[in-house]
Write an enzyme that holds these catalytic residues in place. Sequence first.
Site, mmCIF file in Angstrom:
data_model
loop_
_atom_site.group_PDB
_atom_site.id
_atom_site.type_symbol
_atom_site.label_atom_id
_atom_site.label_comp_id
_atom_site.label_asym_id
_atom_site.label_seq_id
_atom_site.Cartn_x
_atom_site.Cartn_y
_atom_site.Cartn_z
ATOM 1 N N SER A 81 46.414 41.328 48.033
ATOM 2 C CA SER A 81 45.896 39.996 47.761
ATOM 3 C C SER A 81 44.380 40.035 47.672
ATOM 4 O O SER A 81 43.705 40.607 48.531
ATOM 5 C CB SER A 81 46.335 39.052 48.881
ATOM 6 O OG SER A 81 45.343 38.077 49.133
ATOM 7 N N LYS A 82 43.856 39.412 46.605
ATOM 8 C CA LYS A 82 42.402 39.413 46.420
ATOM 9 C C LYS A 82 41.694 38.742 47.578
ATOM 10 O O LYS A 82 40.560 39.063 47.899
ATOM 11 C CB LYS A 82 42.040 38.671 45.121
ATOM 12 C CG LYS A 82 42.154 39.539 43.908
ATOM 13 C CD LYS A 82 41.419 38.943 42.713
ATOM 14 C CE LYS A 82 41.641 39.856 41.522
ATOM 15 N NZ LYS A 82 40.961 39.460 40.324
ATOM 16 N N ARG A 83 42.375 37.768 48.165
ATOM 17 C CA ARG A 83 41.712 37.022 49.232
ATOM 18 C C ARG A 83 41.886 37.685 50.591
ATOM 19 O O ARG A 83 40.969 37.721 51.396
ATOM 20 C CB ARG A 83 42.235 35.582 49.285
ATOM 21 C CG ARG A 83 41.512 34.663 48.294
ATOM 22 C CD ARG A 83 42.034 33.248 48.382
ATOM 23 N NE ARG A 83 43.485 33.206 48.268
ATOM 24 C CZ ARG A 83 44.304 32.820 49.242
ATOM 25 N NH1 ARG A 83 43.818 32.431 50.395
ATOM 26 N NH2 ARG A 83 45.610 32.815 49.062
#
Length: 495
Positions: A251-253
């Site tokens: 996940s990018k976050r």
Amino acid sequence: MSGPAPRVRFAPSPTGYFHVGSARTALFNWLVARQMGGTFVLRIEDTDAERNREEWLDGIITALDWLGMAPDEGPYRQSMRTARYDEAIDALWAAGHLYACGCTGDEVQARNAANGIKTPGYDNHCRDLGLGRGEGRALRFRTPDEGTVVVDDQVRGQVEFPCSAMDDFVVVKGSGAPLFALANVVDDIDMAITHIIRGEDLLPTTPKQILLWRALAATGWQVAMGGGPVGDLPVFAHLPMLVNEARKKLSKRKDPVAVELYRDQGYLPEPFVNYLGLLGWSPPDGNETFTMDHMVEAFALGDVNNSPAFFDVAKLTHMNGEYLRSLGSEAFIAAAQPWLHGDAVPWSEEAFDEAVFARMAPLVQERVAILSEVPGMVDFLFLDEAPMDEADWTKVLIADTEADAILQAAHDAYAGTTEWTAARLHEITLQVAETAGKKLGKAQAPIRVAITGRKVGPPLFEALEVLGKEKTLARLKSALDSVGVHQAEDRTESG
Ligand code: GLU
Ligand code: ZN
């Protein structure tokens, strides 16, 4: 290998930090280019003006440089190629592959619901309405009603997509702008790309792109680079996605996915690309530590695994540490330079002493996994007073009621020696420990915290030797003072 030299492309969209998954994709493309004397093309897919930022593009270019994978050609930018997409749309429209659709999403949904169709998708409503090119809200591609599109993939094998399950997909928005699938195909054709190596997330788009490729070829389209008619379909390889510890897509976050982050923490490009190479591939000889050159020799697209690859930060960090330890001392010192100078270091530039660092460097090299750990190993040498890790001070010096006795004994014993060497300090400290009825390790802890500020760090006696007698005694003294103050305060509070 035989055959014409491949032309591969890395085609990121500059919408964020440079993702480790993108770096892995870039690497596998780069390897194919290098091993067959080919060309590694960088193409920036920057058609989404709202999400693109110039700084992300800079980030991609610097990251590729850092990893040793600078492009042979490009960057080409999709935003500069709109005229060419318009030509392709004209050609496809003229040949009857496209039709205008006037439906809104809500209308399509309502019709599907009324017909009891649960799977969302277009119902071909406008296919034969004969709307003029400017009369709809979008242009759709007329997909065949029958047959199967087969993606012959180096990693996934033959993947079949029945046309009956394929929508008449949108290729041109109401604004006249092409969608990703079309721009991407026009570019791959025009740039004479022979191998499409990219993430598995794009596999569902591939059959559509194959249809577009064939349709465009049938229009007599001429390839921009090198000229001539459209060639055969490229070789496809869809690389397995990267997952985290929970086996979920990175996940990018939530996951640390930015290549920039690793570079800034003092990972080095050599172990970093080595680790990227293991994400979906492993060398036939089973040896997981290798150079770029070795990868170029041993890599084969057909050996790429199709199961998700775990992006294991701990393993990457371990490999980085191993790499650091494999360096000669001078190379290590050179690599550490950015972490020893500049605004971020805790000491003043004048207080830093290259020769003192060089004495400690071999010991530091054995103990750090990433270069950003270096300052914390040597800061005690370049600061006037011992740095202070609150937690370690509290735990080792204040909470331990016997710490001050050890500090006092060490202070007095060290004060009495004229031979200031690690070996002699070791002997003296051993005596201090014995007298106090403690193991050497236990006795060292408070001394270490008083001198270096932390429980972990370089070996104590070498650290003392390099720091020098005067400063060592002063720090023991000052630790004794502050421990005394604390204990007096504690007595007042509890009394
Ligand atoms: N621009 C696309 C992306 O960033 C990749 C396109 C491709 O590799 O074909 O996901
Ligand atoms: Zn429609």
